[in-house]
Design an enzyme around this catalytic site. Sequence first.
Site, PDB file in Angstrom:
ATOM      1  N   HIS A  28      -5.126  -3.748  -8.111  1.00 16.22           N
ATOM      2  CA  HIS A  28      -4.883  -4.660  -6.871  1.00 16.22           C
ATOM      3  C   HIS A  28      -5.684  -6.051  -7.498  1.00 16.22           C
ATOM      4  CE1 HIS A  28      -1.923  -2.216  -4.403  1.00 16.22           C
ATOM      5  NE2 HIS A  28      -1.998  -1.132  -5.456  1.00 16.22           N
ATOM      6  N   ILE A  41     -12.732 -10.454  12.104  1.00 19.47           N
ATOM      7  CA  ILE A  41     -12.966 -11.587  11.524  1.00 19.47           C
ATOM      8  C   ILE A  41     -14.054 -12.541  12.546  1.00 19.47           C
ATOM      9  CG2 ILE A  41     -12.366 -14.153  11.632  1.00 19.47           C
ATOM     10  CD1 ILE A  41     -10.118 -12.945   9.954  1.00 19.47           C
ATOM     11  N   TYR A  53       3.405  -0.579   8.190  1.00 19.37           N
ATOM     12  CA  TYR A  53       4.477  -0.728  10.078  1.00 19.37           C
ATOM     13  C   TYR A  53       3.419  -1.405  11.054  1.00 19.37           C
ATOM     14  CZ  TYR A  53       9.038  -1.568   7.736  1.00 19.37           C
ATOM     15  OH  TYR A  53       9.719  -1.930   6.434  1.00 19.37           O
ATOM     16  N   GLU A 102      -5.715  -8.964  -5.089  1.00 16.44           N
ATOM     17  CA  GLU A 102      -5.435  -9.287  -4.565  1.00 16.44           C
ATOM     18  C   GLU A 102      -6.943  -8.956  -2.985  1.00 16.44           C
ATOM     19  OE1 GLU A 102      -3.310  -6.846  -5.048  1.00 16.44           O
ATOM     20  OE2 GLU A 102      -3.668  -5.257  -3.286  1.00 16.44           O
ATOM     21  N   GLY A 126       4.975  -3.827  -8.783  1.00 19.93           N
ATOM     22  CA  GLY A 126       5.461  -5.228  -9.499  1.00 19.93           C
ATOM     23  C   GLY A 126       5.304  -4.897 -11.011  1.00 19.93           C
ATOM     24  N   CYS A 141       0.746  -3.863  -8.666  1.00 19.62           N
ATOM     25  CA  CYS A 141       1.068  -1.802  -8.980  1.00 19.62           C
ATOM     26  C   CYS A 141       2.245  -2.334  -9.311  1.00 19.62           C
ATOM     27  CB  CYS A 141      -0.048  -1.576  -7.860  1.00 19.62           C
ATOM     28  SG  CYS A 141      -0.372  -0.216  -7.947  1.00 19.62           S
TER      29      CYS A 141
END
Length: 553
Positions: A524, A24, A59, A526, A400, A398
Amino acid sequence: MSPNSGTKFIFVTGGVVSSLGKGIASASIGVLLKARGLKVTMLKFDPYINVDPGTLSPYQHGEVFVTEDGAETDLDLGHYERFIDVNMSKRNNATTGQIYYTVITKERRGDYLGNTVQVIPHITDEIKSRILDAAHKNGDDYDVVITEVGGTVGDIESLPFLEAIRQFCLEAGWQNYVNVHLTLVPYIRASGELKTKPTQHSVMKLREIGIQPDILLCRAEGHLGKELREKIGLFCNVPPTSVIEAPDVETIYEIPLIFEEGGLGNLLVERLGLRNTSHPLSVAASQPADLDDWRNLVTRLKNPRHTVDIAICGKYVGLKDSYKSIVEAFVHAGVANNAKVRLHWVDSEDVEKNGIPDKLKQVHGLLVCPGFGSRGVEGKISAIQYAREHGLPFLGICLGLQCAVIEFARHVCKIPKANSTEFDEQTPDPVIDKMETQVNVQQMGGTMRLGGYKCQLKAGTYTHKAYGKETIVERHRHRWEVNNRYVAPLERNGLIISGHNPETGLVEIMELENHPWFVGVQFHPELKSRALRAHPLFREFVRAALNYSEVKH
Ligand code: GLN
Protein backbone atom coordinates in the site's frame (compact mmCIF):
# COMPACT_ATOMS: atom_id res chain seq x y z
CA MET A 1 5.22 6.67 38.04
CA SER A 2 6.15 10.21 37.13
CA PRO A 3 6.27 11.87 33.73
CA ASN A 4 9.76 12.31 32.30
CA SER A 5 11.20 15.68 33.33
CA GLY A 6 12.06 16.84 29.82
CA THR A 7 9.04 15.82 27.78
CA LYS A 8 6.01 18.08 27.36
CA PHE A 9 2.51 16.65 26.95
CA ILE A 10 -0.38 18.09 24.97
CA PHE A 11 -3.87 16.63 25.24
CA VAL A 12 -6.50 17.26 22.62
CA THR A 13 -10.15 16.58 23.41
CA GLY A 14 -13.26 17.38 21.43
CA GLY A 15 -16.64 18.73 22.38
CA VAL A 16 -20.16 19.43 21.11
CA VAL A 17 -20.14 17.10 18.11
CA SER A 18 -17.82 14.61 16.42
CA SER A 19 -16.28 15.09 12.96
CA LEU A 20 -14.83 18.50 13.77
CA GLY A 21 -11.42 17.40 12.54
CA LYS A 22 -9.73 16.66 15.84
CA GLY A 23 -7.16 14.44 14.13
CA ILE A 24 -6.16 17.17 11.71
CA ALA A 25 -6.14 19.78 14.48
CA SER A 26 -3.85 17.55 16.57
CA ALA A 27 -1.56 16.89 13.61
CA SER A 28 -1.46 20.63 12.86
CA ILE A 29 -0.32 21.35 16.42
CA GLY A 30 2.44 18.83 15.71
CA VAL A 31 3.46 20.76 12.60
CA LEU A 32 3.70 24.05 14.53
CA LEU A 33 5.95 22.53 17.17
CA LYS A 34 8.07 20.67 14.65
CA ALA A 35 8.52 23.95 12.79
CA ARG A 36 10.08 25.28 16.01
CA GLY A 37 12.69 22.56 16.07
CA LEU A 38 10.95 20.26 18.56
CA LYS A 39 10.84 16.50 18.18
CA VAL A 40 7.17 15.58 18.16
CA THR A 41 5.21 12.35 18.34
CA MET A 42 1.51 11.59 18.65
CA LEU A 43 -0.82 9.18 20.37
CA LYS A 44 -4.46 8.40 19.69
CA PHE A 45 -6.82 6.89 22.25
CA ASP A 46 -9.93 5.29 20.81
CA PRO A 47 -12.73 4.69 23.31
CA TYR A 48 -14.28 1.72 21.48
CA ILE A 49 -13.89 -1.81 22.80
CA ASN A 50 -12.58 -3.55 19.68
CA VAL A 51 -9.09 -4.81 20.46
CA ASP A 52 -7.86 -3.64 17.09
CA PRO A 53 -9.44 -1.38 14.51
CA GLY A 54 -8.47 -3.89 11.81
CA THR A 55 -11.70 -5.80 12.27
CA LEU A 56 -13.97 -2.75 11.95
CA SER A 57 -16.05 -2.33 8.83
CA PRO A 58 -14.77 0.45 6.60
CA TYR A 59 -18.41 1.53 6.36
CA GLN A 60 -18.41 2.35 10.05
CA HIS A 61 -14.92 3.47 10.61
CA GLY A 62 -13.21 4.42 7.38
CA GLU A 63 -9.79 3.19 6.40
CA VAL A 64 -7.58 1.00 8.56
CA PHE A 65 -4.18 2.64 8.71
CA VAL A 66 -1.27 0.19 8.88
CA THR A 67 1.96 1.26 10.54
CA GLU A 68 5.48 0.23 9.59
CA ASP A 69 5.53 -2.28 12.49
CA GLY A 70 2.31 -3.87 11.29
CA ALA A 71 -0.31 -2.42 13.64
CA GLU A 72 -3.80 -1.91 12.21
CA THR A 73 -4.78 1.47 13.56
CA ASP A 74 -7.24 4.31 13.39
CA LEU A 75 -7.13 6.47 10.27
CA ASP A 76 -6.09 9.50 12.31
CA LEU A 77 -2.61 8.00 12.50
CA GLY A 78 -2.50 8.56 8.76
CA HIS A 79 -3.06 12.28 9.28
CA TYR A 80 -0.31 12.31 11.90
CA GLU A 81 2.20 10.69 9.56
CA ARG A 82 1.21 12.86 6.61
CA PHE A 83 1.49 16.06 8.64
CA ILE A 84 4.45 15.55 10.97
CA ASP A 85 6.30 13.06 8.76
CA VAL A 86 7.16 10.68 11.60
CA ASN A 87 6.44 6.95 11.45
CA MET A 88 3.80 5.88 13.93
CA SER A 89 3.88 2.43 15.52
CA LYS A 90 1.58 0.17 17.50
CA ARG A 91 2.47 2.23 20.56
CA ASN A 92 0.85 5.31 19.05
CA ASN A 93 -2.73 4.03 19.15
CA ALA A 94 -4.69 2.32 21.91
CA THR A 95 -8.32 1.34 22.17
CA THR A 96 -10.30 0.77 25.35
CA GLY A 97 -10.30 -2.89 24.31
CA GLN A 98 -6.50 -3.03 24.26
CA ILE A 99 -6.18 -1.28 27.62
CA TYR A 100 -8.62 -3.70 29.28
CA TYR A 101 -7.01 -6.65 27.51
CA THR A 102 -3.63 -5.72 29.00
CA VAL A 103 -5.06 -5.23 32.49
CA ILE A 104 -7.09 -8.45 32.37
CA THR A 105 -4.06 -10.39 31.09
CA LYS A 106 -2.05 -9.07 34.04
CA GLU A 107 -4.84 -10.03 36.41
CA ARG A 108 -4.95 -13.58 34.96
CA ARG A 109 -1.19 -13.82 35.42
CA GLY A 110 -1.60 -12.89 39.06
CA ASP A 111 0.33 -9.63 38.75
CA TYR A 112 -2.10 -7.81 41.05
CA LEU A 113 -1.53 -10.28 43.90
CA GLY A 114 -5.17 -10.70 44.75
CA ASN A 115 -5.99 -7.00 44.89
CA THR A 116 -9.34 -5.79 43.60
CA VAL A 117 -8.75 -4.66 40.01
CA GLN A 118 -10.53 -1.39 39.27
CA VAL A 119 -10.91 1.37 36.69
CA ILE A 120 -9.06 3.66 39.08
CA PRO A 121 -6.15 2.98 39.51
CA HIS A 122 -5.55 -0.04 37.26
CA ILE A 123 -7.13 1.08 34.00
CA THR A 124 -6.06 4.70 34.48
CA ASP A 125 -2.49 3.60 35.32
CA GLU A 126 -2.35 1.57 32.13
CA ILE A 127 -3.53 4.62 30.16
CA LYS A 128 -0.96 6.85 31.82
CA SER A 129 1.84 4.39 31.18
CA ARG A 130 0.95 4.39 27.47
CA ILE A 131 1.24 8.17 27.37
CA LEU A 132 4.70 7.94 28.93
CA ASP A 133 5.67 5.08 26.62
CA ALA A 134 4.92 7.17 23.55
CA ALA A 135 7.53 9.66 24.72
CA HIS A 136 10.27 7.07 24.42
CA LYS A 137 9.32 5.01 21.40
CA ASN A 138 12.04 2.64 20.20
CA GLY A 139 14.67 4.36 22.28
CA ASP A 140 13.87 7.73 20.71
CA ASP A 141 13.13 10.49 23.17
CA TYR A 142 10.51 12.93 22.04
CA ASP A 143 10.27 16.54 23.22
CA VAL A 144 6.51 16.63 22.90
CA VAL A 145 3.78 13.98 22.93
CA ILE A 146 0.42 15.08 21.54
CA THR A 147 -2.38 12.81 22.74
CA GLU A 148 -5.74 12.90 21.02
CA VAL A 149 -8.75 11.36 22.75
CA GLY A 150 -11.33 10.01 20.33
CA GLY A 151 -15.03 10.74 20.77
CA THR A 152 -16.65 13.72 22.41
CA VAL A 153 -16.48 14.93 26.00
CA GLY A 154 -19.54 13.66 27.83
CA ASP A 155 -19.40 10.17 26.29
CA ILE A 156 -19.45 7.44 28.93
CA GLU A 157 -16.76 5.53 27.06
CA SER A 158 -14.09 8.22 27.15
CA LEU A 159 -14.33 8.87 30.91
CA PRO A 160 -11.40 6.64 31.98
CA PHE A 161 -9.15 8.38 29.45
CA LEU A 162 -10.11 11.83 30.70
CA GLU A 163 -9.68 10.76 34.31
CA ALA A 164 -6.22 9.41 33.45
CA ILE A 165 -5.34 12.71 31.75
CA ARG A 166 -6.52 14.66 34.78
CA GLN A 167 -4.22 12.60 37.01
CA PHE A 168 -1.39 12.78 34.52
CA CYS A 169 -1.49 16.59 34.40
CA LEU A 170 -1.52 16.81 38.17
CA GLU A 171 1.57 14.62 38.35
CA ALA A 172 3.34 16.29 35.42
CA GLY A 173 3.09 19.76 36.90
CA TRP A 174 2.18 23.12 35.37
CA GLN A 175 4.26 23.96 32.26
CA ASN A 176 4.63 20.28 31.38
CA TYR A 177 1.17 19.84 29.93
CA VAL A 178 -1.45 21.72 27.93
CA ASN A 179 -5.10 20.84 27.51
CA VAL A 180 -6.51 21.83 24.15
CA HIS A 181 -10.24 21.51 23.55
CA LEU A 182 -11.79 21.60 20.08
CA THR A 183 -15.41 22.72 19.92
CA LEU A 184 -18.04 23.96 17.54
CA VAL A 185 -19.50 27.46 17.49
CA PRO A 186 -22.57 26.94 15.31
CA TYR A 187 -24.13 29.58 13.13
CA ILE A 188 -27.89 29.88 13.55
CA ARG A 189 -29.32 31.07 10.30
CA ALA A 190 -32.67 32.28 11.66
CA SER A 191 -31.03 34.71 14.05
CA GLY A 192 -27.93 35.29 11.94
CA GLU A 193 -25.67 34.59 14.92
CA LEU A 194 -22.76 32.44 15.98
CA LYS A 195 -23.67 30.73 19.25
CA THR A 196 -21.21 30.08 22.06
CA LYS A 197 -23.47 28.12 24.43
CA PRO A 198 -22.53 24.61 23.17
CA THR A 199 -18.85 25.48 23.74
CA GLN A 200 -19.65 26.74 27.24
CA HIS A 201 -21.46 23.49 28.03
CA SER A 202 -18.72 21.33 26.64
CA VAL A 203 -16.10 23.12 28.73
CA MET A 204 -18.40 22.85 31.76
CA LYS A 205 -18.50 19.09 31.22
CA LEU A 206 -14.74 18.92 30.94
CA ARG A 207 -14.27 20.95 34.12
CA GLU A 208 -16.71 18.68 35.93
CA ILE A 209 -14.27 15.87 35.16
CA GLY A 210 -11.49 18.02 36.55
CA ILE A 211 -9.87 19.27 33.36
CA GLN A 212 -9.64 23.01 32.76
CA PRO A 213 -8.82 23.55 29.09
CA ASP A 214 -5.93 25.94 28.50
CA ILE A 215 -6.66 26.58 24.85
CA LEU A 216 -9.91 26.41 22.91
CA LEU A 217 -9.95 25.76 19.20
CA CYS A 218 -13.31 26.91 17.89
CA ARG A 219 -14.66 25.58 14.63
CA ALA A 220 -17.00 28.12 13.08
CA GLU A 221 -18.33 28.92 9.64
CA GLY A 222 -17.40 32.57 10.00
CA HIS A 223 -14.94 34.65 12.02
CA LEU A 224 -15.53 34.77 15.74
CA GLY A 225 -14.31 38.33 16.19
CA LYS A 226 -12.95 39.93 19.33
CA GLU A 227 -16.26 40.11 21.17
CA LEU A 228 -17.13 36.45 20.85
CA ARG A 229 -13.62 35.40 21.80
CA GLU A 230 -13.91 37.53 24.92
CA LYS A 231 -17.28 36.04 25.73
CA ILE A 232 -16.07 32.46 25.26
CA GLY A 233 -12.96 33.26 27.29
CA LEU A 234 -14.96 34.69 30.15
CA PHE A 235 -17.41 31.80 30.39
CA CYS A 236 -14.80 29.12 29.84
CA ASN A 237 -12.18 30.59 32.14
CA VAL A 238 -9.41 31.21 29.59
CA PRO A 239 -7.89 34.47 28.33
CA PRO A 240 -9.45 35.58 25.01
CA THR A 241 -6.03 35.17 23.35
CA SER A 242 -6.36 31.44 24.10
CA VAL A 243 -9.54 31.21 22.05
CA ILE A 244 -8.29 30.32 18.58
CA GLU A 245 -10.43 30.33 15.48
CA ALA A 246 -10.61 27.22 13.33
CA PRO A 247 -12.62 28.35 10.31
CA ASP A 248 -13.68 26.12 7.43
CA VAL A 249 -10.88 25.93 4.87
CA GLU A 250 -10.38 24.97 1.25
CA THR A 251 -7.70 22.41 2.09
CA ILE A 252 -6.78 20.69 5.35
CA TYR A 253 -3.12 21.51 4.67
CA GLU A 254 -3.92 25.16 5.37
CA ILE A 255 -4.83 24.49 8.99
CA PRO A 256 -1.32 24.67 10.47
CA LEU A 257 -0.90 28.08 8.82
CA ILE A 258 -4.24 29.33 10.12
CA PHE A 259 -3.44 28.16 13.64
CA GLU A 260 -0.05 29.83 13.44
CA GLU A 261 -1.65 33.11 12.36
CA GLY A 262 -4.09 32.79 15.25
CA GLY A 263 -1.11 32.64 17.60
CA LEU A 264 -1.40 28.98 18.60
CA GLY A 265 2.29 28.11 18.14
CA ASN A 266 3.50 30.95 20.35
CA LEU A 267 0.77 30.28 22.88
CA LEU A 268 1.92 26.67 23.27
CA VAL A 269 5.53 27.72 23.64
CA GLU A 270 4.59 30.23 26.35
CA ARG A 271 2.28 27.88 28.19
CA LEU A 272 4.88 25.12 28.21
CA GLY A 273 7.46 27.51 29.57
CA LEU A 274 9.75 27.15 26.60
CA ARG A 275 10.33 30.83 25.86
CA ASN A 276 13.84 31.93 26.85
CA THR A 277 14.15 29.69 29.86
CA SER A 278 16.84 27.38 31.07
CA HIS A 279 14.77 24.38 29.99
CA PRO A 280 16.78 22.29 27.51
CA LEU A 281 14.06 22.64 24.85
CA SER A 282 13.85 26.37 25.24
CA VAL A 283 16.48 27.36 22.68
CA ALA A 284 14.84 25.51 19.84
CA ALA A 285 11.38 26.62 20.79
CA SER A 286 12.12 30.32 20.99
CA GLN A 287 13.28 30.36 17.38
CA PRO A 288 10.77 31.63 14.83
CA ALA A 289 8.68 28.88 13.27
CA ASP A 290 9.95 27.62 9.94
CA LEU A 291 6.80 27.02 7.96
CA ASP A 292 8.14 27.92 4.50
CA ASP A 293 7.59 24.38 3.16
CA TRP A 294 3.98 24.47 4.31
CA ARG A 295 3.36 27.87 2.78
CA ASN A 296 4.86 26.65 -0.45
CA LEU A 297 2.70 23.50 -0.33
CA VAL A 298 -0.52 25.48 0.18
CA THR A 299 0.37 28.01 -2.55
CA ARG A 300 1.03 25.20 -5.03
CA LEU A 301 -2.08 23.36 -3.95
CA LYS A 302 -4.26 26.41 -4.54
CA ASN A 303 -2.66 27.41 -7.84
CA PRO A 304 -2.26 24.30 -9.98
CA ARG A 305 -1.03 24.78 -13.55
CA HIS A 306 -2.61 21.61 -14.95
CA THR A 307 -5.62 19.43 -14.34
CA VAL A 308 -5.78 15.68 -14.67
CA ASP A 309 -8.67 13.24 -14.30
CA ILE A 310 -8.25 9.90 -12.57
CA ALA A 311 -10.82 7.17 -12.09
CA ILE A 312 -10.80 5.28 -8.81
CA CYS A 313 -12.46 1.93 -9.05
CA GLY A 314 -13.44 0.35 -5.75
CA LYS A 315 -16.21 -1.15 -3.68
CA TYR A 316 -16.74 1.52 -1.03
CA VAL A 317 -17.04 4.53 -3.31
CA GLY A 318 -19.96 5.82 -1.25
CA LEU A 319 -17.71 6.31 1.74
CA LYS A 320 -14.58 8.20 0.74
CA ASP A 321 -13.02 7.79 4.20
CA SER A 322 -12.44 4.13 3.32
CA TYR A 323 -9.78 5.30 0.89
CA LYS A 324 -8.53 8.30 2.87
CA SER A 325 -4.81 7.72 2.34
CA ILE A 326 -5.28 7.15 -1.39
CA VAL A 327 -7.17 10.42 -1.75
CA GLU A 328 -4.48 12.30 0.19
CA ALA A 329 -1.66 10.61 -1.74
CA PHE A 330 -3.21 12.09 -4.90
CA VAL A 331 -3.22 15.55 -3.33
CA HIS A 332 0.52 15.22 -2.61
CA ALA A 333 1.26 13.77 -6.05
CA GLY A 334 -0.75 16.58 -7.68
CA VAL A 335 1.32 19.21 -5.87
CA ALA A 336 4.53 17.47 -6.97
CA ASN A 337 3.33 17.75 -10.58
CA ASN A 338 1.79 21.25 -10.30
CA ALA A 339 -1.52 19.65 -11.11
CA LYS A 340 -4.96 19.39 -9.66
CA VAL A 341 -5.98 15.75 -9.62
CA ARG A 342 -9.72 15.34 -10.06
CA LEU A 343 -10.92 11.99 -8.79
CA HIS A 344 -13.85 10.19 -10.38
CA TRP A 345 -15.31 7.34 -8.38
CA VAL A 346 -16.27 4.22 -10.27
CA ASP A 347 -18.24 1.56 -8.42
CA SER A 348 -16.78 -1.81 -9.36
CA GLU A 349 -20.16 -3.56 -8.99
CA ASP A 350 -21.59 -1.07 -11.42
CA VAL A 351 -18.93 -1.96 -14.00
CA GLU A 352 -19.73 -5.62 -13.38
CA LYS A 353 -23.41 -5.05 -14.15
CA ASN A 354 -23.33 -2.35 -16.80
CA GLY A 355 -19.94 -2.60 -18.50
CA ILE A 356 -17.27 0.08 -18.93
CA PRO A 357 -18.80 3.44 -18.00
CA ASP A 358 -18.26 6.52 -20.18
CA LYS A 359 -16.45 8.08 -17.23
CA LEU A 360 -13.60 5.61 -17.69
CA LYS A 361 -13.26 6.58 -21.33
CA GLN A 362 -12.76 10.23 -20.44
CA VAL A 363 -10.13 9.98 -17.70
CA HIS A 364 -6.34 9.99 -17.95
CA GLY A 365 -5.58 7.26 -15.46
CA LEU A 366 -7.18 4.38 -13.55
CA LEU A 367 -6.48 3.34 -9.98
CA VAL A 368 -7.92 0.05 -8.75
CA CYS A 369 -8.38 -0.04 -4.99
CA PRO A 370 -7.48 -2.59 -2.35
CA GLY A 371 -10.33 -4.75 -1.13
CA PHE A 372 -11.57 -8.01 0.34
CA GLY A 373 -14.13 -10.53 -0.92
CA SER A 374 -15.45 -11.25 -4.38
CA ARG A 375 -18.03 -8.47 -4.68
CA GLY A 376 -17.20 -6.23 -7.65
CA VAL A 377 -14.03 -8.13 -8.58
CA GLU A 378 -15.13 -8.93 -12.14
CA GLY A 379 -15.88 -5.21 -12.62
CA LYS A 380 -12.36 -4.36 -11.51
CA ILE A 381 -10.96 -6.93 -13.93
CA SER A 382 -12.94 -5.42 -16.86
CA ALA A 383 -11.79 -1.90 -15.97
CA ILE A 384 -8.18 -3.12 -15.90
CA GLN A 385 -8.58 -4.83 -19.27
CA TYR A 386 -9.79 -1.53 -20.69
CA ALA A 387 -6.76 0.33 -19.25
CA ARG A 388 -4.33 -2.28 -20.56
CA GLU A 389 -5.80 -2.34 -24.04
CA HIS A 390 -6.10 1.45 -24.35
CA GLY A 391 -2.71 2.46 -22.98
CA LEU A 392 -4.44 4.20 -20.07
CA PRO A 393 -2.02 4.71 -17.14
CA PHE A 394 -2.87 2.26 -14.39
CA LEU A 395 -1.99 1.78 -10.76
CA GLY A 396 -3.34 -1.29 -8.95
CA ILE A 397 -3.02 -1.53 -5.20
CA CYS A 398 -3.07 -4.91 -3.43
CA LEU A 399 -6.33 -6.42 -4.69
CA GLY A 400 -5.79 -4.06 -7.65
CA LEU A 401 -2.53 -5.87 -8.47
CA GLN A 402 -4.15 -9.27 -7.94
CA CYS A 403 -6.94 -8.37 -10.39
CA ALA A 404 -4.37 -7.12 -12.91
CA VAL A 405 -2.54 -10.45 -12.75
CA ILE A 406 -5.81 -12.38 -13.17
CA GLU A 407 -6.79 -10.18 -16.12
CA PHE A 408 -3.40 -10.64 -17.79
CA ALA A 409 -3.42 -14.39 -17.23
CA ARG A 410 -6.93 -14.75 -18.67
CA HIS A 411 -6.70 -12.46 -21.67
CA VAL A 412 -3.03 -12.39 -22.63
CA CYS A 413 -1.69 -15.74 -21.42
CA LYS A 414 -4.93 -17.45 -22.46
CA ILE A 415 -5.59 -19.10 -19.13
CA PRO A 416 -9.36 -18.45 -19.18
CA LYS A 417 -10.14 -19.83 -15.72
CA ALA A 418 -7.32 -17.95 -13.97
CA ASN A 419 -8.55 -16.65 -10.64
CA SER A 420 -7.72 -16.06 -6.99
CA THR A 421 -8.67 -18.74 -4.48
CA GLU A 422 -10.20 -15.88 -2.48
CA PHE A 423 -12.98 -15.71 -5.07
CA ASP A 424 -13.05 -19.29 -6.38
CA GLU A 425 -11.56 -21.91 -4.10
CA GLN A 426 -11.85 -24.56 -6.80
CA THR A 427 -10.21 -22.64 -9.63
CA PRO A 428 -7.93 -24.90 -11.73
CA ASP A 429 -5.57 -21.95 -12.21
CA PRO A 430 -4.96 -20.17 -8.89
CA VAL A 431 -2.71 -17.39 -10.18
CA ILE A 432 -3.39 -15.70 -6.84
CA ASP A 433 -3.26 -18.02 -3.86
CA LYS A 434 -2.69 -18.19 -0.14
CA MET A 435 0.83 -19.03 0.88
CA GLU A 436 1.63 -21.75 3.42
CA THR A 437 1.81 -19.34 6.34
CA GLN A 438 -1.78 -18.18 5.80
CA VAL A 439 -3.51 -21.44 4.91
CA ASN A 440 -4.43 -22.49 8.42
CA VAL A 441 -5.27 -19.10 9.83
CA GLN A 442 -8.84 -19.03 11.15
CA GLN A 443 -8.82 -16.13 13.57
CA MET A 444 -9.76 -12.63 12.44
CA GLY A 445 -7.69 -9.63 13.42
CA GLY A 446 -3.95 -9.17 13.12
CA THR A 447 -3.55 -12.36 11.09
CA MET A 448 -2.67 -10.91 7.70
CA ARG A 449 0.74 -10.09 6.25
CA LEU A 450 0.98 -6.72 7.94
CA GLY A 451 3.41 -3.83 7.97
CA GLY A 452 6.71 -3.03 6.31
CA TYR A 453 8.48 -5.63 4.18
CA LYS A 454 11.56 -5.25 2.00
CA CYS A 455 11.27 -5.22 -1.75
CA GLN A 456 14.10 -5.56 -4.25
CA LEU A 457 13.56 -3.59 -7.46
CA LYS A 458 14.56 -4.69 -10.93
CA ALA A 459 16.92 -2.31 -12.71
CA GLY A 460 15.51 -0.37 -15.64
CA THR A 461 11.82 -0.75 -14.74
CA TYR A 462 9.38 2.16 -14.24
CA THR A 463 9.26 1.46 -10.57
CA HIS A 464 13.02 1.40 -10.21
CA LYS A 465 13.17 4.77 -11.98
CA ALA A 466 10.36 6.17 -9.82
CA TYR A 467 12.06 5.23 -6.54
CA GLY A 468 15.60 5.89 -7.72
CA LYS A 469 16.97 3.09 -5.51
CA GLU A 470 17.31 -0.69 -5.42
CA THR A 471 15.64 -1.67 -2.16
CA ILE A 472 12.55 -0.19 -0.59
CA VAL A 473 10.30 -1.00 2.36
CA GLU A 474 6.55 -0.79 1.86
CA ARG A 475 3.55 -1.66 4.03
CA HIS A 476 1.27 -4.64 3.56
CA ARG A 477 -2.20 -5.77 4.61
CA HIS A 478 -3.33 -8.91 2.84
CA ARG A 479 -3.46 -12.72 2.87
CA TRP A 480 -3.20 -13.70 -0.77
CA GLU A 481 -0.11 -13.53 -3.02
CA VAL A 482 0.83 -13.94 -6.67
CA ASN A 483 1.39 -17.66 -7.12
CA ASN A 484 5.02 -18.10 -8.17
CA ARG A 485 4.10 -21.18 -10.22
CA TYR A 486 2.57 -18.81 -12.80
CA VAL A 487 5.38 -16.28 -12.95
CA ALA A 488 7.11 -17.97 -15.93
CA PRO A 489 4.08 -17.90 -18.30
CA LEU A 490 3.21 -14.36 -17.16
CA GLU A 491 6.73 -13.14 -17.88
CA ARG A 492 6.87 -14.93 -21.23
CA ASN A 493 3.85 -12.89 -22.29
CA GLY A 494 5.27 -9.49 -21.33
CA LEU A 495 4.47 -9.06 -17.65
CA ILE A 496 7.51 -7.84 -15.74
CA ILE A 497 8.04 -8.65 -12.10
CA SER A 498 9.72 -5.39 -11.17
CA GLY A 499 9.91 -5.98 -7.43
CA HIS A 500 10.08 -9.01 -5.18
CA ASN A 501 10.65 -9.75 -1.53
CA PRO A 502 14.33 -10.74 -1.21
CA GLU A 503 13.66 -13.11 1.72
CA THR A 504 10.56 -14.98 0.55
CA GLY A 505 10.71 -14.47 -3.22
CA LEU A 506 7.09 -13.24 -3.20
CA VAL A 507 6.00 -10.89 -5.98
CA GLU A 508 5.70 -7.28 -4.78
CA ILE A 509 5.42 -5.25 -8.00
CA MET A 510 4.46 -5.94 -11.60
CA GLU A 511 4.47 -3.79 -14.68
CA LEU A 512 3.89 -4.32 -18.38
CA GLU A 513 6.02 -4.15 -21.48
CA ASN A 514 4.41 -2.19 -24.30
CA HIS A 515 2.30 0.06 -22.14
CA PRO A 516 3.04 3.69 -21.21
CA TRP A 517 2.53 3.14 -17.44
CA PHE A 518 0.93 0.06 -15.94
CA VAL A 519 1.98 -0.82 -12.40
CA GLY A 520 0.49 -3.16 -9.80
CA VAL A 521 1.77 -3.33 -6.23
CA GLN A 522 1.04 -5.92 -3.55
CA PHE A 523 1.67 -3.31 -0.85
CA HIS A 524 0.00 0.00 0.00
CA PRO A 525 2.11 2.92 -1.23
CA GLU A 526 -0.60 5.39 -0.15
CA LEU A 527 0.32 4.73 3.50
CA LYS A 528 3.74 6.26 3.03
CA SER A 529 2.83 9.39 1.11
CA ARG A 530 3.50 12.59 3.06
CA ALA A 531 2.27 16.15 2.56
CA LEU A 532 5.75 17.43 1.86
CA ARG A 533 7.01 14.22 0.23
CA ALA A 534 4.74 12.70 -2.41
CA HIS A 535 5.06 8.95 -2.83
CA PRO A 536 7.21 8.16 -5.91
CA LEU A 537 4.64 5.79 -7.43
CA PHE A 538 1.73 8.20 -7.05
CA ARG A 539 3.93 11.04 -8.32
CA GLU A 540 4.96 9.07 -11.42
CA PHE A 541 1.44 7.75 -11.99
CA VAL A 542 0.08 11.32 -12.02
CA ARG A 543 2.92 12.35 -14.34
CA ALA A 544 2.02 9.50 -16.71
CA ALA A 545 -1.64 10.57 -16.58
CA LEU A 546 -0.62 14.16 -17.44
CA ASN A 547 1.38 12.86 -20.43
CA TYR A 548 -1.60 10.77 -21.51
CA SER A 549 -3.89 13.81 -21.28
CA GLU A 550 -1.55 15.80 -23.52
CA VAL A 551 -1.36 13.08 -26.15
CA LYS A 552 -5.10 12.51 -26.00
CA HIS A 553 -6.12 16.15 -26.46
N1 GLN B 1 -8.15 -9.58 -0.37
C1 GLN B 1 -6.79 -9.53 -0.82
C2 GLN B 1 -5.86 -10.29 0.12
O1 GLN B 1 -6.17 -10.47 1.26
C3 GLN B 1 -6.32 -8.10 -1.02
C4 GLN B 1 -6.19 -7.32 0.23
C5 GLN B 1 -6.02 -5.85 0.01
O2 GLN B 1 -6.35 -5.34 -1.07
N2 GLN B 1 -5.58 -5.12 1.01
O3 GLN B 1 -4.80 -10.67 -0.28
